[in-house]
Design an enzyme around this catalytic site. Structure first.
Site, mmCIF file in Angstrom:
data_model
loop_
_atom_site.group_PDB
_atom_site.id
_atom_site.type_symbol
_atom_site.label_atom_id
_atom_site.label_comp_id
_atom_site.label_asym_id
_atom_site.label_seq_id
_atom_site.Cartn_x
_atom_site.Cartn_y
_atom_site.Cartn_z
ATOM 1 N NE ARG A 16 -5.124 2.033 0.555
ATOM 2 C CZ ARG A 16 -4.400 0.929 0.400
ATOM 3 N NH1 ARG A 16 -4.352 0.015 1.358
ATOM 4 N NH2 ARG A 16 -3.745 0.724 -0.723
ATOM 5 C CB SER A 18 -7.333 -0.660 -3.518
ATOM 6 O OG SER A 18 -7.622 -1.116 -2.212
ATOM 7 C CE LYS A 88 -1.145 -5.759 4.952
ATOM 8 N NZ LYS A 88 -0.639 -4.589 4.224
ATOM 9 C CG ASP A 89 -2.032 -0.847 5.467
ATOM 10 O OD1 ASP A 89 -0.899 -1.360 5.375
ATOM 11 O OD2 ASP A 89 -2.954 -1.078 4.670
ATOM 12 C CB THR A 132 8.173 -8.888 -1.422
ATOM 13 O OG1 THR A 132 7.660 -8.374 -0.180
ATOM 14 C CG2 THR A 132 9.688 -8.981 -1.319
ATOM 15 C CB SER A 134 7.087 -6.646 2.904
ATOM 16 O OG SER A 134 7.415 -7.084 4.200
ATOM 17 N NE ARG A 136 5.795 -8.941 7.480
ATOM 18 C CZ ARG A 136 5.246 -9.906 6.757
ATOM 19 N NH1 ARG A 136 5.599 -11.171 6.963
ATOM 20 N NH2 ARG A 136 4.349 -9.637 5.826
ATOM 21 N NE ARG A 137 4.415 -10.272 2.773
ATOM 22 C CZ ARG A 137 3.370 -9.571 2.371
ATOM 23 N NH1 ARG A 137 3.508 -8.655 1.410
ATOM 24 N NH2 ARG A 137 2.177 -9.756 2.929
ATOM 25 N NE ARG A 154 4.070 0.599 -3.113
ATOM 26 C CZ ARG A 154 3.957 1.931 -3.119
ATOM 27 N NH1 ARG A 154 5.049 2.673 -3.231
ATOM 28 N NH2 ARG A 154 2.784 2.519 -2.994
ATOM 29 N N GLY A 155 1.927 -1.602 -5.947
ATOM 30 C CA GLY A 155 0.674 -1.604 -6.688
ATOM 31 C C GLY A 155 -0.411 -2.323 -5.924
ATOM 32 C CG ASN A 156 -4.352 -0.866 -5.922
ATOM 33 O OD1 ASN A 156 -3.896 -0.415 -4.876
ATOM 34 N ND2 ASN A 156 -5.065 -0.132 -6.757
ATOM 35 N NE ARG A 160 0.557 -5.844 -4.264
ATOM 36 C CZ ARG A 160 0.343 -5.991 -2.966
ATOM 37 N NH1 ARG A 160 1.296 -6.499 -2.202
ATOM 38 N NH2 ARG A 160 -0.799 -5.629 -2.437
ATOM 39 C CB CYS A 247 11.669 1.715 13.399
ATOM 40 S SG CYS A 247 11.436 -0.043 13.680
#
Length: 311
Positions: A16, A18, A88-89, A132, A134, A136-137, A154-156, A160, A247
């Protein structure tokens, strides 16, 4: 007699665009160069859906695969020979023709808080805005500090951090690994507990993907594989895969390897983010990946009986 030098083996590494993704790819390139000085290593930037659309929530534009699909397409098309992913991605469902050649260089897997005025999570005032993207967070934040306001962020990584600095949010929850790899650890206010903020499966690890029918590249990547990082990541990904991979439920899984045992922490919330279940197990290393999938089903079944989260 004319001696023609042997051509260098060219390896194109997809990444990517970034700053963090390119830094991660440079680390893989440096390891390959040390292993094989004869290689010609070429960085190839591939634009992904998650990079192009920085406003839409990740769950809307495609969830886990939004930062990986175009890299995998480039691999299959032969545009690149290797793709460097944040583990994780990377979706858990295998893509025919592709394999993970190595899990490389796991950094600190914890989440961290970056706050504008240096306050810890416990010290943020009620109503403080915490960024965040996420789920999860968000569930972990609701469980610990339901009085805070969660803001989609969002964002790189540099974007953030700027949003925290400029006051768009009072704090943000980020992955420690990215900040540490970029050398930006001075921005970290607090490392968050693994027991409260269970990391995303694969967080902090790099997954290096290649074509299954490329034996030369597979052999090179095998030499970069970190066995402990690989076992931990595969165990976490097995837990995620059993729950349906991409999911919408908030999912955390973090494995640590110690000798012949693996300690697996997990977090599972429901899609509405009203209930959460946290569990920890110690598993035989030889069975950890298989057992993690079975335990995921067990946790999912018990979720309905969990206490409701505060609103």
């Amino acid at each position: 007699m004319t001696i023609v030098p042997s051509p260098q083996l060219q390896v194109r590494l997809g990444t990517r665009g970034s700053a963090l993704a390119r830094e991660q790819t440079r680390r893989v390139m440096a390891a390959l160069a040390a292993l094989r000085p004869d290689l010609e290593l070429i960085e190839t930037i591939v634009s992904t859906a998650g990079d192009r659309d920085k406003r839409t929530p990740l769950t809307v534009i495609g969830g886990q695969g939004v930062f990986a699909r175009e890299l995998q397409t480039a691999l299959l098309a032969g545009t690149v020979d290797v793709a460097v992913h944040s583990a994780k991605d990377l979706p858990t469902e295998p893509v025919p023709g592709l394999v993970i050649g190595a899990f490389f260089s796991r950094e600190d897997a914890r989440d961290v808080l970056v706050s504008r005025d240096g306050r810890s999570l416990a010290d943020l005032p009620p109503g403080a805005r915490v960024g965040t993207s996420s789920r999860r967070r968000l569930v972990a934040l609701r469980r610990l500090r339901p009085d805070l306001e969660a803001v989609d962020l969002r964002g790189n990584l540099d974007t953030r951090l700027r949003k925290v600095r400029e006051g768009e949010v009072d704090a943000a929850i980020l992955a420690a690994a990215g900040l540490l790899r970029m050398g930006w650890q001075e921005h970290i206010t607090e490392f968050l507990s693994l027991d409260d903020f269970v990391p995303a499966p694969g967080q902090g690890a790099l997954a290096i993907e290649c074509r299954a029918d490329d034996p030369a590249v597979n052999e090179m990547l095998a030499a970069l594989n970190d066995p402990a990082a690989a076992l931990a990541a595969r165990t976490e990904r097995s837990f995620l895969r059993a729950l349906g991979g991409g999911c919408r439920s908030p999912i955390g899984a973090h494995a640590t390897v110690s000798g012949d045992t693996v300690t697996l922490r997990v977090m599972l919330g429901d899609e509405a983010m009203t209930r959460v279940r946290l569990s920890t197990w110690t598993l035989p290393a030889a069975e950890a990946e298989t057992r993690a999938g079975a335990l995921a089903v067990e946790v999912q079944r018990s979720l309905a009986g969990a206490d409701p989260l505060p609103v």
